[in-house]
Design a protein around this motif. Structure first.
Motif, PDB file in Angstrom:
ATOM      1  N   ASN A  18      -3.767  -6.029 -11.020  1.00 48.97           N
ATOM      2  CA  ASN A  18      -4.754  -6.443  -9.874  1.00 48.97           C
ATOM      3  C   ASN A  18      -5.951  -5.552 -10.095  1.00 48.97           C
ATOM      4  O   ASN A  18      -6.192  -5.143 -11.194  1.00 48.97           O
ATOM      5  CB  ASN A  18      -3.991  -5.956  -8.371  1.00 48.97           C
ATOM      6  N   LYS A  19      -6.900  -5.734  -9.259  1.00 52.79           N
ATOM      7  CA  LYS A  19      -8.309  -5.375  -9.564  1.00 52.79           C
ATOM      8  C   LYS A  19      -8.786  -4.106  -8.313  1.00 52.79           C
ATOM      9  O   LYS A  19      -9.950  -3.993  -8.154  1.00 52.79           O
ATOM     10  CB  LYS A  19      -9.200  -6.349  -9.642  1.00 52.79           C
ATOM     11  N   THR A  20      -7.707  -3.447  -8.195  1.00 52.57           N
ATOM     12  CA  THR A  20      -7.930  -2.271  -7.085  1.00 52.57           C
ATOM     13  C   THR A  20      -8.553  -1.140  -7.912  1.00 52.57           C
ATOM     14  O   THR A  20      -8.718  -1.091  -9.166  1.00 52.57           O
ATOM     15  CB  THR A  20      -6.910  -1.782  -6.530  1.00 52.57           C
ATOM     16  N   ASP A  21      -8.963  -0.202  -6.861  1.00 51.34           N
ATOM     17  CA  ASP A  21      -9.600   1.058  -7.543  1.00 51.34           C
ATOM     18  C   ASP A  21      -8.228   2.061  -8.078  1.00 51.34           C
ATOM     19  O   ASP A  21      -8.615   3.268  -8.529  1.00 51.34           O
ATOM     20  CB  ASP A  21     -10.437   1.838  -6.526  1.00 51.34           C
ATOM     21  N   ASN A  22      -7.190   1.588  -7.862  1.00 53.18           N
ATOM     22  CA  ASN A  22      -6.053   2.670  -8.323  1.00 53.18           C
ATOM     23  C   ASN A  22      -4.829   1.477  -8.927  1.00 53.18           C
ATOM     24  O   ASN A  22      -3.798   1.652  -8.659  1.00 53.18           O
ATOM     25  CB  ASN A  22      -5.396   3.332  -7.000  1.00 53.18           C
ATOM     26  N   ALA A  23      -5.205   0.688  -9.865  1.00 48.02           N
ATOM     27  CA  ALA A  23      -4.450  -0.344 -10.380  1.00 48.02           C
ATOM     28  C   ALA A  23      -3.453   0.241 -11.542  1.00 48.02           C
ATOM     29  O   ALA A  23      -3.828   1.235 -12.176  1.00 48.02           O
ATOM     30  CB  ALA A  23      -5.342  -1.081 -11.174  1.00 48.02           C
ATOM     31  N   GLN A  24      -2.260  -0.054 -11.364  1.00 49.69           N
ATOM     32  CA  GLN A  24      -1.419   0.448 -12.019  1.00 49.69           C
ATOM     33  C   GLN A  24      -1.502  -0.279 -13.522  1.00 49.69           C
ATOM     34  O   GLN A  24      -1.734  -1.635 -13.650  1.00 49.69           O
ATOM     35  CB  GLN A  24       0.202   0.104 -11.759  1.00 49.69           C
ATOM     36  N   SER A  44      -2.401   5.046 -13.836  1.00 46.57           N
ATOM     37  CA  SER A  44      -3.271   3.949 -13.068  1.00 46.57           C
ATOM     38  C   SER A  44      -4.971   4.198 -13.361  1.00 46.57           C
ATOM     39  O   SER A  44      -5.231   5.236 -13.971  1.00 46.57           O
ATOM     40  CB  SER A  44      -3.155   4.365 -11.363  1.00 46.57           C
ATOM     41  N   ASN A  46      -9.057   2.987 -12.050  1.00 46.35           N
ATOM     42  CA  ASN A  46      -9.893   1.842 -11.431  1.00 46.35           C
ATOM     43  C   ASN A  46     -10.243   0.581 -12.160  1.00 46.35           C
ATOM     44  O   ASN A  46     -10.771   0.832 -13.378  1.00 46.35           O
ATOM     45  CB  ASN A  46     -11.477   2.556 -11.036  1.00 46.35           C
ATOM     46  N   ALA A  47     -10.026  -0.571 -11.647  1.00 44.83           N
ATOM     47  CA  ALA A  47     -10.168  -1.858 -12.204  1.00 44.83           C
ATOM     48  C   ALA A  47     -11.293  -2.008 -12.893  1.00 44.83           C
ATOM     49  O   ALA A  47     -11.553  -2.596 -14.075  1.00 44.83           O
ATOM     50  CB  ALA A  47      -9.764  -2.969 -11.555  1.00 44.83           C
ATOM     51  N   LYS A  48     -12.413  -1.402 -12.522  1.00 45.80           N
ATOM     52  CA  LYS A  48     -13.859  -1.507 -12.894  1.00 45.80           C
ATOM     53  C   LYS A  48     -14.064  -0.923 -14.272  1.00 45.80           C
ATOM     54  O   LYS A  48     -14.986  -1.246 -14.853  1.00 45.80           O
ATOM     55  CB  LYS A  48     -14.810  -0.957 -11.836  1.00 45.80           C
TER      56      LYS A  48
END
Length: 442
Positions: A18-24, A44, A46-48
């Motif tokens: 996924n593209k969350t700020d706490n992506a596994q 984890s 941040n996807a950015k």
């Protein structure tokens, strides 16, 4: 792109789902079409800050640089472990991948012993130091093997019901459903199903001693067995054994199985104990031949006299080669078939279509297995030798278990007959006594 090829057949890749700020961060490990694994690495980001080009963190700050180093170290560690484990024949699956990830990062998982299957594993892991009811330390190899098989059954049932089983779940409604599953879905025999209930009770009694809360139902469970009237026990008589001895076997494998069969039926030991015998177990005393061994299950030291002439000849002059129990059971029926052990008898077979047991009549050789050795010994010598002597050799804990093993009821006259026989022998050894006989003549 970070996509590591291993031995030209496996690939490793880190991905985000996924593209969350706490992506596994996940690790994908593909060996072939059948083995395509994916597991969380426990880190984890941040996807950015994730590079879709390298499949690694961007090096835009110190934290991401450290994270990138950790993942690169993990990839090399998985590579090394795969190369090592695959050559050993280790099963490569998701559980393997999880354990390797944890090993790389030195993670120690705290085991929740309120989970039933975890406690079974706890018993297995501590088998060498666990105290038994008789005060001895350590669980036998055979018992550990039974616990492993029991754990596998419980794990399979958890997948079926889609639930992790806790000790608190083991109420009567649960064990009733479990019994139905074992008998109707798995098609296990009544005896084998009953044995699983004995395992449940044993594990729960042990857990309660370790201050784990268990249900009253689980520690009062009773095992169960097939009704004695429905049991069909197949043994080789003395005449059968003579026929087998006098039948020439056409192949080396059959010749070795024949020798183990004849020895087994005259010394009455379990398959594992029998097949572990070597010439080092032989002792000759006053022209008599003895086997000395320690039984795996009971840990008893047992001495067995070998009395049959052709068995003595095999042991002293043509000792059989080492062979596995599987090999014995693969060839034993052929040995008996060639010897024409073909009396028609009743017994159960498994219907290949629905896996249910069917009662049928077939030639006796079709029912003979390695388990028939010890049972043949016990059956053939029952009532010909004192039962306590036979129990001492077979390793049964009590006469009741011995009689159930050979499907016999207790002989109520046996003790009285034995007492009368020994009394008669005792009286023959007594010195004559001079008695005064009164006469009517004065």
């Amino acid at each position: 792109m970070f996509n590591l090829s291993i031995k030209g057949m496996a690939t490793l890749k880190f991905v985000l789902l996924n593209k969350t700020d706490n992506a596994q961060i996940y690790l994908r490990f593909s060996v072939n079409r059948q083995i395509n694994l994916r597991r969380k690495v426990g880190l984890s980001i941040n996807a950015k800050d994730w590079s879709t080009t390298t499949n690694l963190p961007k090096t835009n700050n110190e934290t991401n640089k450290l994270l990138k180093n950790k993942l690169e170290r993990l990839s090399l560690f998985v590579n090394e472990q795969f190369n090592e484990d695959s050559t050993k024949g280790t099963v490569i699956n998701n559980d393997w991948l999880t354990s390797i990830i944890d090993k790389c990062f030195n993670r120690v998982e705290k085991t929740d012993l309120s989970i039933f299957v975890n406690y079974i594993q706890y018993i297995i892991d501590n088998a060498s130091t666990r105290e038994q009811r008789n005060g001895k330390i350590g669980i036998s190899v055979g018992t550990v093997k039974n616990y492993r098989m029991f754990k596998n059954i419980i794990a399979e049932y958890e997948k079926t019901i889609k639930k992790t089983i806790l000790f608190s779940d083991l109420e009567k409604s649960f064990t009733d459903r479990f019994k139905v599953w074992l008998l109707n879905e798995k098609k296990y025999t009544i005896n084998y199903t009953g044995k699983q209930f004995e395992h449940i009770k044993s594990v729960c009694v042990s857990a309660s001693k370790d201050n784990i809360t268990v249900t009253n139902n689980s520690i009062t469970l009773k095992g169960f067995r097939q009704n004695d009237k429905e049991r069909y026990i197949h043994t080789l008589s003395f005449d059968d054994l003579d026929k087998i001895y006098n039948t020439e076997m056409p192949t080396p494998h059959l010749k070795e199985v024949k020798k183990w069969l004849l020895i087994g039926c005259y010394i009455g030991q379990r398959g594992g104990d029998l097949l572990n015998l070597t010439s080092n177990n032989i002792r000759i005393k006053d022209n008599a031949v003895y086997f000395d061994l320690i039984q795996q299950k009971t840990e008893k030291f047992v001495t067995i006299p070998v009395l049959k002439d052709y068995v003595i000849d095999i042991i002293l002059n043509d000792f059989p080669k080492k062979i596995s129990l599987n090999k014995i059971n693969t060839h034993i029926q052929k040995v008996c078939e060639l010897a024409k052990i073909d009396e028609i008898v009743k017994g159960y077979v498994i219907d290949e279509n629905n896996r249910k047991k069917l009662l049928t009549s077939l030639s006796k050789y079709k029912f003979i297995t390695s388990h028939s050795f010890r049972r043949s010994f016990a059956t053939n010598f029952y009532r010909k030798m004192p039962t306590p002597v036979l129990i001492g050799i077979t390793g049964h804990s009590e006469e009741k278990m011995f009689l159930k093993y050979i499907n016999q009821k207790a002989d109520k006259d046996a003790n009285a007959d034995a007492f009368a026989m020994y009394y008669a022998q005792m009286m023959k050894k007594e010195e004559p006594v001079l008695r005064l006989i009164k006469s009517n003549n004065h």
